[in-house]
Write a protein that holds these residues in place. Structure first.
Motif, PDB file in Angstrom:
ATOM      1  N   GLY A   1       0.799  -1.214   0.000  1.00  0.00           N
ATOM      2  CA  GLY A   1       0.000   0.000   0.000  1.00  0.00           C
ATOM      3  C   GLY A   1       0.835   1.269   0.000  1.00  0.00           C
ATOM      4  O   GLY A   1       2.014   1.287   0.365  1.00  0.00           O
TER       5      GLY A   1
ATOM      6  N   TYR B   1      -7.896   3.073   1.010  1.00  0.00           N
ATOM      7  CA  TYR B   1      -7.551   3.145  -0.404  1.00  0.00           C
ATOM      8  C   TYR B   1      -7.252   4.584  -0.824  1.00  0.00           C
ATOM      9  O   TYR B   1      -6.591   4.817  -1.837  1.00  0.00           O
TER      10      TYR B   1
ATOM     11  N   GLU C   1     -12.794   4.570  -0.950  1.00  0.00           N
ATOM     12  CA  GLU C   1     -12.961   3.319  -0.209  1.00  0.00           C
ATOM     13  C   GLU C   1     -13.945   2.387  -0.916  1.00  0.00           C
ATOM     14  O   GLU C   1     -13.711   1.182  -1.016  1.00  0.00           O
TER      15      GLU C   1
ATOM     16  N   GLY D   1     -12.195   1.058  -4.203  1.00  0.00           N
ATOM     17  CA  GLY D   1     -11.125   0.093  -3.949  1.00  0.00           C
ATOM     18  C   GLY D   1     -11.635  -1.218  -3.401  1.00  0.00           C
ATOM     19  O   GLY D   1     -11.199  -2.298  -3.821  1.00  0.00           O
TER      20      GLY D   1
ATOM     21  N   ALA E   1      -4.413  -1.280  -0.846  1.00  0.00           N
ATOM     22  CA  ALA E   1      -5.013  -0.682   0.343  1.00  0.00           C
ATOM     23  C   ALA E   1      -3.936  -0.349   1.365  1.00  0.00           C
ATOM     24  O   ALA E   1      -2.863  -0.960   1.405  1.00  0.00           O
TER      25      ALA E   1
END
Length: 256
Positions: free
Chosen positions: A137, A177, A194, A197, A205
């Motif tokens: 992420g 996200y 959010e 994603g 994430a």
């Protein structure tokens, strides 16, 4: 260097911290919608999330690592927070029902020891939620937030670690996200990030959120054994000398 509790409090008081609390908190509530009559322990810096799920719990306590520092929590009423060594919790064995770990596993020198200690204080069949930075992420690559410090984990690393500590992962989720930027455009569109994603199950994430159950027993590894089937007699028969041979040996040699 370990995170300081003052910096953690300042982050969650900022607009980006509010976004993070909402995004991660929605996942935690979805995994644990009901905690009635449960004894709930927050380990690390879990105080931003404990009020979301601990409203109906029998008891809620917050343990903060010694290297991080401690804050009085809650702000009103009797304090329910304490400064502890995360691998030596001051609780009896099987004394809590649920444990929420945030900003702790990635900071400790021995993640397996921390999880084993959490397993010790959990009841058999108790549940655990671990929130850690995702190695893939964007949040783990930027040290402007608490999720950019410590050791990030991939999903396979986290799963292997939890299974070695007698936890069985039941539910996997991701959150954060939205890019970890403080611009108003990203903060206002955080909800859309959010949903987008999570709907596509994108791999970038910011954090892993894992709901696991404590196993009742530890599985013993099976080892192959080699057996030798060569039979060895214990007693061997000894030959008995004949009488003739005895007389021959005892007779005197003939005269020359």
């Amino acid at each position: 260097m370990a995170l300081d509790v003052v910096d953690l409090r300042a982050f969650y008081a900022s607009p980006l911290g509010h976004v993070a609390r909402q995004a991660v908190g929605r996942v935690v509530i979805r995994l644990w919608p009901h905690c009635q009559r449960q004894r709930l322990l927050g380990l690390g810096f879990a105080t931003p999330y404990l009020p979301l799920i601990g409203g109906e719990a029998e008891r809620v306590i917050a343990f903060m690592p010694a290297a991080q520092g401690v804050l009085n929590w809650p702000s009103q009423g009797l304090s329910a927070s304490a400064l502890v060594e995360p691998t030596l919790l001051p609780l009896p064995t099987a004394s809590v029902d649920r444990v929420l770990i945030v900003h702790a596993l990635e900071e400790t020198e021995s993640p397996e020891d921390l999880l084993e200690e959490a397993s010790r204080v959990l009841n058999p069949g108790g549940r655990l939620i671990v929130i850690v930075p995702n190695r893939r992420g964007l949040w783990a690559r930027m040290d402007t937030t608490p999720f950019g410090h410590g050791r990030p984990f991939s999903r396979s690393q986290l799963e292997n670690l939890m299974r070695r500590a007698m936890f069985s992962p039941e539910n996997w989720a991701e959150a954060l996200y939205v890019p970890p930027l403080r611009r108003r455009l990203f903060l206002r569109s955080a909800g859309a990030w959010e949903k987008f994603g999570a709907g596509l199950a994108l791999p970038f994430a910011g954090v892993h959120v894992v709901d696991a159950t404590k196993q009742f027993y530890r599985q013993a590894p099976l080892r192959a054994t080699r057996r030798s089937f060569a039979f060895r007699p214990v007693l061997l028969p000894q030959p008995t000398p004949s009488r003739r041979l005895t007389r021959d040996r005892g007779a005197s040699p003939p005269p020359g």
